[in-house]
Design an enzyme around this catalytic site. Structure first.
Site, PDB file in Angstrom:
ATOM      1  CG  ASN A  11      -1.916   1.124   1.237  1.00 55.64           C
ATOM      2  OD1 ASN A  11      -1.764   1.971   0.340  1.00 55.64           O
ATOM      3  ND2 ASN A  11      -2.391   1.484   2.589  1.00 55.64           N
ATOM      4  CD1 TRP A  12       3.901   1.298  -2.667  1.00 55.20           C
ATOM      5  CD2 TRP A  12       3.917   2.249  -4.739  1.00 55.20           C
ATOM      6  NE1 TRP A  12       4.728   0.334  -3.714  1.00 55.20           N
ATOM      7  CE2 TRP A  12       4.391   1.231  -4.888  1.00 55.20           C
ATOM      8  CE3 TRP A  12       3.296   2.880  -5.902  1.00 55.20           C
ATOM      9  CZ2 TRP A  12       5.279   0.874  -6.032  1.00 55.20           C
ATOM     10  CZ3 TRP A  12       4.123   2.504  -6.894  1.00 55.20           C
ATOM     11  CH2 TRP A  12       4.799   1.569  -7.123  1.00 55.20           C
ATOM     12  CE  LYS A  13      -0.402   3.401   4.656  1.00 52.88           C
ATOM     13  NZ  LYS A  13      -0.482   3.375   6.082  1.00 52.88           N
ATOM     14  CG  HIS A  94      -6.136   2.046   4.683  1.00 56.67           C
ATOM     15  ND1 HIS A  94      -5.921   2.988   5.678  1.00 56.67           N
ATOM     16  CD2 HIS A  94      -5.226   1.302   4.741  1.00 56.67           C
ATOM     17  CE1 HIS A  94      -4.737   2.925   6.044  1.00 56.67           C
ATOM     18  NE2 HIS A  94      -4.358   1.562   5.647  1.00 56.67           N
ATOM     19  CD  GLU A  96      -3.497   5.638   6.339  1.00 56.99           C
ATOM     20  OE1 GLU A  96      -3.291   5.749   5.096  1.00 56.99           O
ATOM     21  OE2 GLU A  96      -2.764   4.964   7.021  1.00 56.99           O
ATOM     22  CD  GLU A 166      -3.949  -2.200   7.010  1.00 58.25           C
ATOM     23  OE1 GLU A 166      -2.783  -2.668   6.667  1.00 58.25           O
ATOM     24  OE2 GLU A 166      -4.419  -1.347   6.818  1.00 58.25           O
ATOM     25  N   GLY A 172       1.715   2.566  10.555  1.00 55.89           N
ATOM     26  CA  GLY A 172       2.669   3.563  10.792  1.00 55.89           C
ATOM     27  C   GLY A 172       3.310   4.072  11.854  1.00 55.89           C
ATOM     28  CB  SER A 211       4.631  -1.431  12.346  1.00 54.01           C
ATOM     29  OG  SER A 211       4.010  -0.068  12.466  1.00 54.01           O
ATOM     30  N   GLY A 232       2.430  -1.079   4.281  1.00 51.72           N
ATOM     31  CA  GLY A 232       2.650   0.455   4.020  1.00 51.72           C
ATOM     32  C   GLY A 232       4.070   0.895   3.872  1.00 51.72           C
ATOM     33  N   GLY A 233       4.637   1.613   5.025  1.00 45.25           N
ATOM     34  CA  GLY A 233       5.647   2.048   4.943  1.00 45.25           C
ATOM     35  C   GLY A 233       6.973   1.114   4.304  1.00 45.25           C
TER      36      GLY A 233
HETATM   37  P1  PGA Z   1       2.199   0.615   7.587  1.00 42.07           P
HETATM   38  O1  PGA Z   1       0.698   0.753   7.157  1.00 42.07           O
HETATM   39  O2  PGA Z   1       2.957  -0.849   7.232  1.00 42.07           O
HETATM   40  O3  PGA Z   1       3.093   1.620   7.267  1.00 42.07           O
HETATM   41  O4  PGA Z   1       2.047   0.435   9.160  1.00 42.07           O
HETATM   42  C1  PGA Z   1       0.080  -0.278   6.903  1.00 42.07           C
HETATM   43  C2  PGA Z   1      -1.204   0.026   6.167  1.00 42.07           C
HETATM   44  O5  PGA Z   1      -1.729   1.279   6.372  1.00 42.07           O
HETATM   45  O6  PGA Z   1      -1.765  -0.486   5.243  1.00 42.07           O
END
Ligand code: PGA
Length: 250
Positions: A11-13, A94, A96, A166, A172, A211, A232-233
């Site tokens: 997930n590059w966001k 998600h 977010e 999640e 994050g 994470s 994500g990250g």
């Molecule tokens: P993260 O994000 O790996 O940076 O914690 C995961 C996500 O939001 O899908």
């Protein structure tokens, strides 16, 4: 290890550029023979054609989709448009989106339903906040998030895509759920599907996100109900994403 094929999605966001994506894709495709799991890259809409030039459609996902078919919805992108741009997957719900765009369980369920109708595979995110966890509400929150999607998309629909657990407090933050905490949540989600559709429950892929890094992926993926990850990250560095994909094979 279950017989379910592991699924790991990046997930590059809201990150990337034409140039940096190109470098990422070069590193990723060079390592693709090392990857046994199903690996999917979820990018910002504008970069989907760029991904399509280098990957096949079942390796590509968007990060959101409109619940509407078409029309006067400025700024939104429909499920048909995503299909048209050559992607098979879409992340739905998600945290977010739920938190920053006020998406409710019902809106998330409608998006999943619309995605399925267009032939997309929805990866539906569920997860509790820290406050909810500390109040002992984790399983109740997960259950209501999943129930809304189950009702609209059905267990078969979920199996065509997947579920991502999640925990919001782990996204994050560098703070990962312990393998046991994640396993407990995944088992509860699977049990809920099992009540209505036992065969679908066994086939359903439930991935963990929050994470995940090359250093902690293996012990998470070793849990019986954890079928991969949503990253994500750590997915922004191709080598790290590949290392996480490789952690699905013991
Ligand atoms: P993260 O994000 O790996 O940076 O914690 C995961 C996500 O939001 O899908």
């Amino acid at each position: 290890m279950s017989e379910r094929r592991a699924l790991v999605a990046a997930n590059w966001k809201m990150n990337g550029s034409l140039a940096s994506n190109e470098a990422w894709l070069t590193d990723f495709t060079a390592a693709s023979n090392e990857i046994a799991c199903e690996a999917v890259v979820c990018a910002p809409y504008v970069y989907l054609p760029q991904l399509r030039a280098r990957l096949v459609s079942d390796q590509i996902g968007a990060q959101d989709v409109s619940a509407k078919l078409a029309g006067a919805f400025t700024g939104d992108v429909s499920a048909e448009m995503l299909r048209d741009s050559g992607c098979d997957w879409v992340i739905v719900g998600h945290s977010e989106r739920r938190q920053l765009h006020q998406e409710t369980n019902e809106m998330v369920a409608l998006k999943a339903e619309r995605a399925l109708q267009a032939g997309l595979r929805p990866l539906v995110c569920v997860g509790e906040t820290l406050q909810q966890r500390e109040a002992g509400q984790t399983l109740a929150v997960l259950s209501s998030q999943l129930a809304a999607v189950l009702q609209r998309a059905g267990a078969d629909g979920l199996v065509r895509g997947g579920v991502a657990y999640e925990p919001v407090w782990a996204i994050g933050t560098g703070r990962t759920a312990t393998p046991q905490q994640a396993q407990d949540a995944h088992a509860a989600l699977r049990a809920q599907v099992h009540q209505v559709a036992p065969a679908s429950a066994n086939a359903l892929r439930i991935v963990y996100g929050g994470s995940v890094k090359p250093g902690n992926a293996r012990e998470l993926f070793a849990q019986p109900d954890i079928d991969g990850g949503l990253i994500g990250g750590a997915s922004l560095v191709a080598a790290d994403f590949v290392a996480i994909c490789r952690a699905t094979t013991v």
